[in-house]
Scaffold this motif. Structure first.
Motif, PDB file in Angstrom:
ATOM      1  N   THR A 120       0.829  -1.109  -0.129  1.00 41.70           N
ATOM      2  CA  THR A 120      -0.013  -0.099   0.003  1.00 41.70           C
ATOM      3  C   THR A 120       0.642   1.267   0.034  1.00 41.70           C
ATOM      4  OG1 THR A 120      -1.854  -1.167   1.098  1.00 41.70           O
ATOM      5  CG2 THR A 120      -1.676   1.313   1.422  1.00 41.70           C
ATOM      6  N   VAL A 121       0.476   2.079  -0.869  1.00 40.87           N
ATOM      7  CA  VAL A 121       1.222   3.485  -0.986  1.00 40.87           C
ATOM      8  C   VAL A 121       0.427   4.542  -0.246  1.00 40.87           C
ATOM      9  CG1 VAL A 121       1.832   5.381  -2.487  1.00 40.87           C
ATOM     10  CG2 VAL A 121       2.128   2.685  -3.173  1.00 40.87           C
ATOM     11  N   ALA A 122       1.165   5.226   0.553  1.00 42.22           N
ATOM     12  CA  ALA A 122       0.552   6.667   1.470  1.00 42.22           C
ATOM     13  C   ALA A 122       1.661   7.823   1.331  1.00 42.22           C
ATOM     14  CB  ALA A 122       0.619   6.273   2.835  1.00 42.22           C
ATOM     15  N   LEU A 123       0.849   8.917   1.561  1.00 40.42           N
ATOM     16  CA  LEU A 123       1.677  10.275   1.615  1.00 40.42           C
ATOM     17  C   LEU A 123       2.081  10.288   3.254  1.00 40.42           C
ATOM     18  CD1 LEU A 123       0.042  12.743  -0.973  1.00 40.42           C
ATOM     19  CD2 LEU A 123       2.458  12.041  -0.596  1.00 40.42           C
ATOM     20  N   ALA A 124       2.994  10.604   3.545  1.00 37.22           N
ATOM     21  CA  ALA A 124       3.502  11.048   5.099  1.00 37.22           C
ATOM     22  C   ALA A 124       4.376  11.984   4.967  1.00 37.22           C
ATOM     23  CB  ALA A 124       3.977   9.694   5.475  1.00 37.22           C
ATOM     24  N   GLU A 125       4.325  12.952   6.057  1.00 35.35           N
ATOM     25  CA  GLU A 125       5.274  14.043   6.200  1.00 35.35           C
ATOM     26  C   GLU A 125       6.512  13.386   7.046  1.00 35.35           C
ATOM     27  OE1 GLU A 125       5.778  18.518   7.907  1.00 35.35           O
ATOM     28  OE2 GLU A 125       3.615  17.713   7.350  1.00 35.35           O
ATOM     29  N   ILE A 126       7.781  13.580   6.427  1.00 37.11           N
ATOM     30  CA  ILE A 126       8.973  13.218   6.929  1.00 37.11           C
ATOM     31  C   ILE A 126       9.959  14.184   6.950  1.00 37.11           C
ATOM     32  CG2 ILE A 126      10.584  11.264   7.130  1.00 37.11           C
ATOM     33  CD1 ILE A 126       8.646   9.450   5.773  1.00 37.11           C
ATOM     34  N   GLY A 127      10.459  14.641   7.970  1.00 35.97           N
ATOM     35  CA  GLY A 127      11.538  15.865   8.006  1.00 35.97           C
ATOM     36  C   GLY A 127      11.029  16.735   7.073  1.00 35.97           C
ATOM     37  N   GLY A 128       9.866  17.491   7.349  1.00 37.13           N
ATOM     38  CA  GLY A 128       9.412  18.510   6.762  1.00 37.13           C
ATOM     39  C   GLY A 128       8.947  18.287   5.218  1.00 37.13           C
ATOM     40  N   GLU A 129       9.137  17.098   4.463  1.00 41.87           N
ATOM     41  CA  GLU A 129       8.848  17.188   3.221  1.00 41.87           C
ATOM     42  C   GLU A 129       7.753  15.960   3.095  1.00 41.87           C
ATOM     43  OE1 GLU A 129      12.525  15.621   1.246  1.00 41.87           O
ATOM     44  OE2 GLU A 129      12.738  17.781   0.623  1.00 41.87           O
ATOM     45  N   HIS A 130       7.082  15.888   1.854  1.00 44.53           N
ATOM     46  CA  HIS A 130       5.763  15.075   1.792  1.00 44.53           C
ATOM     47  C   HIS A 130       6.477  13.871   0.975  1.00 44.53           C
ATOM     48  CE1 HIS A 130       4.182  18.874   2.367  1.00 44.53           C
ATOM     49  NE2 HIS A 130       3.354  18.166   3.336  1.00 44.53           N
TER      50      HIS A 130
ATOM     51  N   VAL B 278       9.278  -3.517   7.095  1.00 45.32           N
ATOM     52  CA  VAL B 278       9.344  -2.055   7.355  1.00 45.32           C
ATOM     53  C   VAL B 278       9.192  -1.156   6.255  1.00 45.32           C
ATOM     54  CG1 VAL B 278      11.514  -0.468   8.055  1.00 45.32           C
ATOM     55  CG2 VAL B 278      11.220  -2.889   9.049  1.00 45.32           C
ATOM     56  N   PRO B 279       8.229  -0.203   6.560  1.00 44.88           N
ATOM     57  CA  PRO B 279       7.868   0.653   5.208  1.00 44.88           C
ATOM     58  C   PRO B 279       8.953   1.300   4.575  1.00 44.88           C
ATOM     59  CG  PRO B 279       6.588   1.264   7.449  1.00 44.88           C
ATOM     60  CD  PRO B 279       7.871   0.169   7.733  1.00 44.88           C
ATOM     61  N   GLN B 280       9.041   1.410   3.324  1.00 40.42           N
ATOM     62  CA  GLN B 280      10.005   1.774   2.528  1.00 40.42           C
ATOM     63  C   GLN B 280       9.554   3.237   1.890  1.00 40.42           C
ATOM     64  OE1 GLN B 280       9.643  -1.419  -0.413  1.00 40.42           O
ATOM     65  NE2 GLN B 280      11.871  -1.234  -0.262  1.00 40.42           N
ATOM     66  N   GLU B 281      10.665   4.051   1.922  1.00 41.71           N
ATOM     67  CA  GLU B 281      10.471   5.551   1.469  1.00 41.71           C
ATOM     68  C   GLU B 281      10.696   5.707   0.202  1.00 41.71           C
ATOM     69  OE1 GLU B 281      12.631   8.297   3.936  1.00 41.71           O
ATOM     70  OE2 GLU B 281      11.843   7.437   6.012  1.00 41.71           O
ATOM     71  N   LEU B 282       9.858   6.111  -0.565  1.00 44.91           N
ATOM     72  CA  LEU B 282      10.366   6.457  -2.097  1.00 44.91           C
ATOM     73  C   LEU B 282      10.640   7.589  -2.430  1.00 44.91           C
ATOM     74  CD1 LEU B 282       7.189   4.537  -3.650  1.00 44.91           C
ATOM     75  CD2 LEU B 282       9.513   3.657  -3.357  1.00 44.91           C
ATOM     76  N   GLY B 283      10.613   8.540  -1.425  1.00 48.84           N
ATOM     77  CA  GLY B 283      11.279   9.859  -1.787  1.00 48.84           C
ATOM     78  C   GLY B 283      10.284  10.887  -1.564  1.00 48.84           C
ATOM     79  N   ALA B 284      10.496  12.291  -1.983  1.00 54.34           N
ATOM     80  CA  ALA B 284       9.497  13.383  -1.505  1.00 54.34           C
ATOM     81  C   ALA B 284       8.830  13.564  -3.008  1.00 54.34           C
ATOM     82  CB  ALA B 284      10.363  14.655  -1.420  1.00 54.34           C
ATOM     83  N   VAL B 285       7.516  14.050  -2.847  1.00 54.95           N
ATOM     84  CA  VAL B 285       6.688  14.347  -3.759  1.00 54.95           C
ATOM     85  C   VAL B 285       6.623  15.948  -4.050  1.00 54.95           C
ATOM     86  CG1 VAL B 285       4.460  14.150  -4.749  1.00 54.95           C
ATOM     87  CG2 VAL B 285       5.381  12.300  -3.636  1.00 54.95           C
ATOM     88  N   ASP B 286       6.796  16.350  -5.152  1.00 52.83           N
ATOM     89  CA  ASP B 286       6.559  17.895  -5.374  1.00 52.83           C
ATOM     90  C   ASP B 286       5.168  18.217  -5.841  1.00 52.83           C
ATOM     91  OD1 ASP B 286       9.396  19.077  -5.215  1.00 52.83           O
ATOM     92  OD2 ASP B 286       9.911  17.473  -6.579  1.00 52.83           O
ATOM     93  N   VAL B 287       4.628  17.445  -6.549  1.00 49.83           N
ATOM     94  CA  VAL B 287       3.239  17.714  -6.969  1.00 49.83           C
ATOM     95  C   VAL B 287       2.536  16.083  -7.436  1.00 49.83           C
ATOM     96  CG1 VAL B 287       3.657  17.881  -9.441  1.00 49.83           C
ATOM     97  CG2 VAL B 287       1.680  19.200  -8.700  1.00 49.83           C
ATOM     98  N   VAL B 288       1.191  16.332  -7.025  1.00 48.75           N
ATOM     99  CA  VAL B 288       0.385  15.379  -7.469  1.00 48.75           C
ATOM    100  C   VAL B 288      -0.351  15.753  -8.768  1.00 48.75           C
ATOM    101  CG1 VAL B 288      -1.670  13.611  -6.635  1.00 48.75           C
ATOM    102  CG2 VAL B 288       0.354  14.401  -5.041  1.00 48.75           C
ATOM    103  N   PHE B 289      -0.619  14.757  -9.575  1.00 47.28           N
ATOM    104  CA  PHE B 289      -1.584  14.977 -10.805  1.00 47.28           C
ATOM    105  C   PHE B 289      -2.455  13.936 -10.729  1.00 47.28           C
ATOM    106  CE2 PHE B 289      -0.385  16.433 -15.418  1.00 47.28           C
ATOM    107  CZ  PHE B 289      -1.973  16.752 -15.635  1.00 47.28           C
ATOM    108  N   PRO B 290      -3.572  14.573 -10.261  1.00 46.12           N
ATOM    109  CA  PRO B 290      -4.846  13.518  -9.998  1.00 46.12           C
ATOM    110  C   PRO B 290      -5.767  13.518 -11.604  1.00 46.12           C
ATOM    111  CG  PRO B 290      -5.219  15.597  -8.462  1.00 46.12           C
ATOM    112  CD  PRO B 290      -3.850  15.988  -9.641  1.00 46.12           C
ATOM    113  N   LEU B 291      -5.520  12.227 -11.919  1.00 48.84           N
ATOM    114  CA  LEU B 291      -6.402  12.035 -13.329  1.00 48.84           C
ATOM    115  C   LEU B 291      -7.616  11.344 -12.866  1.00 48.84           C
ATOM    116  CD1 LEU B 291      -3.146  11.096 -15.415  1.00 48.84           C
ATOM    117  CD2 LEU B 291      -4.319  13.334 -15.270  1.00 48.84           C
TER     118      LEU B 291
END
Length: 381
Positions: free
Chosen positions: A88-98, A108-121
């Motif tokens: 399952t994928v989730a958005l979370a705030e870690i260290g001030g970044e989303h 153990v949950p894996q971090e995929l990195g920060a997201v700058d913008v979401v494009f909801p289609l």
């Protein structure tokens, strides 16, 4: 997203912007959303953006999805669908970044990195109606397209018409039918529809892509049409038939304080396939719809369509993109039909086609929408 990590050009200071493309969803327009995603995933500039495809299964689960456009194609015998996953994928705030997080059972949950913008289609309820937009607002995440209120108003054909009327736009005769009204007094509803005059179009109030819409020529066919529409939404809008040509106009948010930009108007025609009107199969399966852009209209009518499309966009508080649909009557009158805050967005869809005919190509349009989102403030604006 932390402001210190964004330059004036909308890029992160350490890497290219990361765009999460969100598609699928819980609505009956799940397959249409997948097809839209195929178009965007195939055209977005991957040298400029780091793209993460995220599908939403019909259960509501967010999953990492394939970026292969062939997996999300639509045909008469096959509807694409985002499958549930053990991850399952989730958005979370870690260290001030989303950041995107992938969680699996007993891992153990894996971090995929920060997201700058979401494009909801996402098309339809639980995606185009302000729900996902509210989630992204709560997480302080930038996203492409309309905000919470504009999305909600644009999804509900009843309140959309109320807003249009308050803005001075000409709306055709209609009635709204709530679930309680139909359950408690169906005969009163039938009388109200009879007063509209036939033919009428019975529509789910909060659905798109022509889902559940029926043309009804007499009272005898009304109950069946209402039942079909109620499969998608217990609230209905029933509109009097209007004699006129179907004219559309694409709207794109202006940069900064600039006014909304409008395309040249286009006209829809449906040829063959036994389609009495512009229904789901004509749009997506049978390839029976054709767009003429610019529409063959007098110059003053073209100017007026573009002006009214911008008025409609501002009336609902539009952001990003919208397609505004009108009827052009034989008397030269323009009657607004609806606004779509997340219109079909494949390369063959009417919104990108109108911009292409107006000088803005599909890939450039995607880039502009991401640019607008990256430069838009989160929260109240």
């Amino acid at each position: 997203m932390s402001e210190k990590n964004v330059s004036t050009e909308g890029r992160t200071s350490q890497s290219k912007p990361r765009v999460a493309v969100l598609f699928g969803g819980r609505s009956s327009e799940h397959a249409v959303s997948c097809v839209t995603a195929a178009g965007v995933l195939g055209a977005i500039d991957k040298d400029k953006y780091d793209v993460i495809p995220i599908g939403i299964a019909k259960t509501g689960q967010w999953v990492l999805a394939s970026g292969a456009t062939s997996e999300w194609s639509l045909s008469a015998s096959s509807l694409p669908e985002v499958a549930p996953s053990t991850q399952t994928v989730a958005l979370a705030e870690i260290g001030g970044e989303h950041q995107l997080i992938v969680a699996s059972p007993n891992a153990v949950p894996q971090e995929l990195g920060a997201v700058d913008v979401v494009f909801p289609l996402l098309h339809g309820p639980f995606g185009e109606d302000g729900t996902v937009q509210g989630l992204l607002e709560l997480s302080d995440t930038r996203y492409v397209g309309a905000g919470v209120l504009a999305s909600a108003v644009g999804m509900d054909k009843h309140f959309m018409k109320v807003v249009f009327e308050s803005a001075g736009l000409h709306v055709g005769p209609y009635i709204a039918v709530t679930d309680r009204q139909w359950r408690n007094d169906p005969e009163s509803v039938r009388k109200r529809v009879d007063q509209l005059g036939f033919p009428v179009f019975v529509k789910p109030a909060r659905a798109g892509s022509s889902m559940g819409i029926s043309k009804v020529d007499s009272l005898e066919g009304l109950d069946a049409a209402i039942a079909a529409a109620r499969e998608h939404d217990p609230k209905l809008v029933i509109e009097a038939g209007i004699t006129g040509r179907e004219i559309e106009c694409a709207v794109l948010e202006g940069r900064g304080t600039d006014a909304p930009r409008t395309s040249m108007p286009g006209e829809i025609s449906v040829a063959g396939g036994g389609h009495e009107f512009y229904d789901f199969n004509a749009k997506y399966v049978d390839d029976a719809a054709a767009l003429s852009c610019p529409a063959d209209l007098p110059e003053e009518a073209i100017t007026r369509v573009r002006e009214l499309a911008a008025v409609a966009f501002d009336a609902v508080g539009g952001e990003g993109l919208s397609r505004v649909d009108f009827f052009y009557t034989p008397e030269g009158e323009l009657i607004i039909n609806e606004i779509n805050t997340m219109p079909g967005f494949t390369p063959k869809s009417m919104y990108p086609q109108m911009w292409k005919a107006s000088g803005l190509g599909y890939a450039e349009l995607i880039d502009e929408l991401i640019h607008l989102a990256l430069h838009r403030k989160t929260g109240l604006r």
